[in-house]
Design an enzyme around this catalytic site. Structure first.
Site, mmCIF file in Angstrom:
data_model
loop_
_atom_site.group_PDB
_atom_site.id
_atom_site.type_symbol
_atom_site.label_atom_id
_atom_site.label_comp_id
_atom_site.label_asym_id
_atom_site.label_seq_id
_atom_site.Cartn_x
_atom_site.Cartn_y
_atom_site.Cartn_z
ATOM 1 C CG ASP A 49 -2.087 -0.973 1.065
ATOM 2 O OD1 ASP A 49 -2.270 -1.512 -0.044
ATOM 3 O OD2 ASP A 49 -2.801 -1.202 2.057
ATOM 4 C CE1 TYR A 162 -2.036 6.924 13.552
ATOM 5 C CE2 TYR A 162 -1.238 8.778 12.269
ATOM 6 C CZ TYR A 162 -1.348 8.111 13.472
ATOM 7 O OH TYR A 162 -0.753 8.635 14.583
ATOM 8 C CB SER A 165 -4.477 2.398 13.385
ATOM 9 O OG SER A 165 -4.220 1.453 12.365
#
Length: 260
Positions: A49, A162, A165
């Protein structure tokens, strides 16, 4: 339905520096040939990615769709690697058109730094001390003081990275919203962020910047000692990623919400 689009046969290949990515590119070039990116109809990127993001940034001005093949670790934005039937896979692939965020970061010397972010723009503390931030949306202060490790604004494409997460929401690709997500918020402790219209203009000011310095990051571009940052979607820039039929980015984002 008849598809009037011409078949995509002119392919440029690129790969990350991982050995398996380099080996995969060599095998595909030997089998299908290859042209320079400026002459290609589609660019095939081999890696993970992170390499897909690098390729999107690097080839943005060319306007070529990117078909990724996973030869990295995560591969959420990539298709499965196979040497078989590549031309057919590309021509039956579904496209996801995405728009980046523009970041204008102003540092402690009042210098401006501009960058585009495909996934997210994040503000992060630089030292052991938490950051103190003020958040305004479209010129109106919405949070006078957020004490935290940081905060980020994510695109729908970046909402599973992110942002996820940091316990932010997963955003459907066509939702036309942005996710504003705190990172380890200390005060207000229970604030979980907000969903904003894609037209929103976000301003984040660093309070007590000398004592509590913060950096701003647009994907992999970082600026340190920031006093404020301005973030907004740039609809004048479009990028297309290609996904195998039945495995569209929209489907992947939906499936991610039901994964364990």
């Amino acid at each position: 339905m008849f598809d009037a689009r011409p078949a995509l046969t002119r392919i440029a290949f690129c790969a990350s520096d991982r050995p398996e990515a380099q080996e995969g590119m060599a095998a595909l070039v030997a089998r299908y040939g290859g042209v320079p990116e400026s002459e290609a109809q589609v660019i095939v990127a081999l890696g993970g990615d992170g390499f897909m993001l690098e390729t999107l940034h690097r080839t943005m001005s060319l306007g070529r769709p990117i078909y990724g093949m996973n030869r990295g670790s995560v591969g959420f934005l990539m298709n499965e690697y196979s040497e078989e039937g590549l031309i057919d896979r590309i021509n039956s692939a579904e496209r996801a058109v995405i728009h980046p965020l523009t970041m204008v970061a102003i540092d402690s010397h009042r210098r401006q730094h501009r960058a585009l972010a495909i996934n997210e723009v994040s503000m992060l503390r630089q030292t052991r001390q938490t950051a103190k931030l003020r958040i305004s949306i479209d010129g109106k202060v919405r949070m006078n003081e957020l004490v935290c490790d940081g905060v980020l604004v994510a695109t729908p494409a970046g909402s599973t990275a992110y942002n996820l997460s940091a316990y932010g929401p997963i955003v459907p690709i066509d939702a036309k919203v942005l996710a504003l997500t705190p990172i380890s918020a200390f005060r207000p402790r229970r604030w979980r962020g907000a969903l904003l219209s894609h037209t929103a203009r976000v301003t984040i000011e660093v309070l007590e910047a000398d004592k509590r310095p913060a950096s701003a990051v647009a994907d992999n571009f970082e600026v340190r000692d920031i006093v404020e940052v301005h973030i907004g979607e740039d609809r004048s820039v479009s990028m297309a990623m290609m996904f195998d039929a039945g495995r569209s980015l929209e489907e992947r984002v939906l499936a991610e919400q039901f994964s364990g």
